[in-house]
Design a protein around this motif. Sequence first.
Motif, short mmCIF file in Angstrom:
data_model
loop_
_atom_site.label_atom_id
_atom_site.label_comp_id
_atom_site.label_asym_id
_atom_site.label_seq_id
_atom_site.Cartn_x
_atom_site.Cartn_y
_atom_site.Cartn_z
N HIS A 74 20.43 30.77 14.55
CA HIS A 74 19.24 30.10 15.09
C HIS A 74 17.98 30.96 15.04
CE1 HIS A 74 22.69 28.05 17.03
NE2 HIS A 74 21.96 26.98 16.79
N THR A 112 13.37 13.72 15.81
CA THR A 112 14.54 14.51 16.22
C THR A 112 15.82 13.85 15.74
OG1 THR A 112 13.32 15.38 18.08
CG2 THR A 112 15.72 15.53 18.21
N ARG A 127 16.14 24.62 16.48
CA ARG A 127 16.53 24.19 17.83
C ARG A 127 15.85 22.87 18.16
NH1 ARG A 127 15.58 29.71 18.26
NH2 ARG A 127 17.34 30.95 19.06
N THR A 128 16.59 21.98 18.81
CA THR A 128 16.00 20.72 19.25
C THR A 128 15.17 20.94 20.51
OG1 THR A 128 17.79 19.44 18.29
CG2 THR A 128 16.56 18.37 20.05
N PHE A 129 15.67 21.80 21.40
CA PHE A 129 14.93 22.15 22.61
C PHE A 129 14.62 23.64 22.62
CE2 PHE A 129 17.43 18.34 23.74
CZ PHE A 129 16.37 17.48 23.97
N ASP A 178 23.34 20.76 13.78
CA ASP A 178 23.77 21.65 14.86
C ASP A 178 23.81 20.92 16.20
OD1 ASP A 178 24.57 24.28 15.72
OD2 ASP A 178 22.62 24.40 16.74
N TYR A 179 22.80 20.06 16.42
CA TYR A 179 22.79 19.29 17.66
C TYR A 179 24.05 18.41 17.74
CZ TYR A 179 21.22 16.36 21.49
OH TYR A 179 21.14 15.71 22.70
N GLY A 214 20.60 24.03 22.74
CA GLY A 214 21.37 23.16 23.62
C GLY A 214 21.11 21.68 23.39
N ARG A 243 19.12 21.74 11.88
CA ARG A 243 18.87 21.62 13.32
C ARG A 243 19.58 20.37 13.87
NH1 ARG A 243 16.49 17.42 15.26
NH2 ARG A 243 14.88 17.53 13.67
N GLN A 276 27.45 20.17 18.19
CA GLN A 276 27.64 20.57 19.60
C GLN A 276 27.97 19.36 20.47
OE1 GLN A 276 24.70 23.26 21.49
NE2 GLN A 276 23.87 23.58 19.45
#
Lengths: 133, 194
Positions: free
Chosen positions: A123, A57, B114-116, A105-106, B120, A102, A109
Motif C-alpha cells: 500500500h 470507488t 487505499r479506499t479510506f 484490495d477492498y 480498511g 485498490r 478484504q
Amino acid sequence: MKRAMSDLVAKFQSLSIAAPALSKEQSAFSTQWQSVLHAGQVEQQLDQLNLFLRDNTFLVATLQPTETDVQLFEAVLPLSKQLVASTKDTKDVYAKYRHVFRWVDYLQQLLQVPGADQLALNHDLELPHEVVE
Amino acid sequence: MSATLVINGKAPVVAYAELIAARVANSVAPGTVDVQFVDDKKLPAATFNGSAEGTFAAVVAAAVSAGASSLAAPAALSAASEHWTQVASSELVIKNFQKLSQSLELLDAQLNLRTFVLGGLQYSAADIACWGALRANGMCGSIIKNKVDVNVSRWYTLLELDPLFGGAHEQLTKALQDLKKAASAGKKKEVHKA
C-alpha cells in the motif's frame, strides 16, 4: 471457477450490505459492467475498468459495493495477480492499474479471500502523482 | 447524560469534522451529542461541553463510546490516525494555494491504493477529520471538482454520498437560517415594544 464465483456472491450476500436503490445512471453502469463480464471482455476492458475506478470507488458508483462489484472482482482478481507476477517493473504496473488494485484490495478484504489467494499489495509503494488531462 | 457540541457557523474554519463526528454518534445512539449552533465571529469554531480545546478528539471519543467503534483506529494505525488528524486541522484548512496543493498531493498519495485514509473497509476518524477540513476550506471545491488530485476527488465524492457527511452542510445552513430568523424576530419584538 463457476463454483468459486457463487461462493463469493454467497459470502457477499451473507454480509447483509443492503442493496441500494439505483439511479438511472447507476443502473446503466451496472448493465455496462455485467455485459462486459458476460461477453468475456474483462481482460480487454481492464484499462476502462481502471479509468472508471479512478473516479468511482465502486463499479456502480454507489456508497457501498454491490453484487456487480463482486461478480467482476471474481474475474479481475486472477488478472491482477498475473499482472503483478508477470513483470519486474512492479511500480509501472501499480501506476497503470492503481485504481483496479485498490478496488481488488477492498473486495478481497471484504470477502475474506484467504491470504494465499489474495493479491499481495504494497500500500505504501510510492507512485507518480496521476495527472488527469 | 448527553454531551453538548456548539458549532460556530461564522468561524473562519467551520468545524465540519466535529459536526460529522457528532452526526455519526447520534446515528448510532440518538441523543449522544446535543448539537447547537451559534453565529458569532468572536466565538471559537467549536466547543464541546464548554471547552474549545481538543474538541474533535472529544466528539470522536463520545461517538466511540456510544458504539461507533469503527471510528477508533486499530492500535497498529493509531500513529497514522494521529498524523492525518493533525494534517487535517493544520494543513488542509489553510488557504495558501501552494501549501495546500502540497498537502493535498500527500493525501492523494495516501489514497493511491487505499479506499479510506487509513485503508480498511470503513471510514475512520482520520477520514472525518480530513473530509471536514476540506469541506470547510473554500479553496478546495474547485480543486476537488477539477480532479487535480484524482484520488482525493474520488474519496471525497464517496463520502459525500454518505448522508452523515453530505448532509452536514444542509444541517448547518438550516440552523443558521433559523438563528437569523429568531434574531430578527427578537429585534422586531424589541422595536415593537419600544
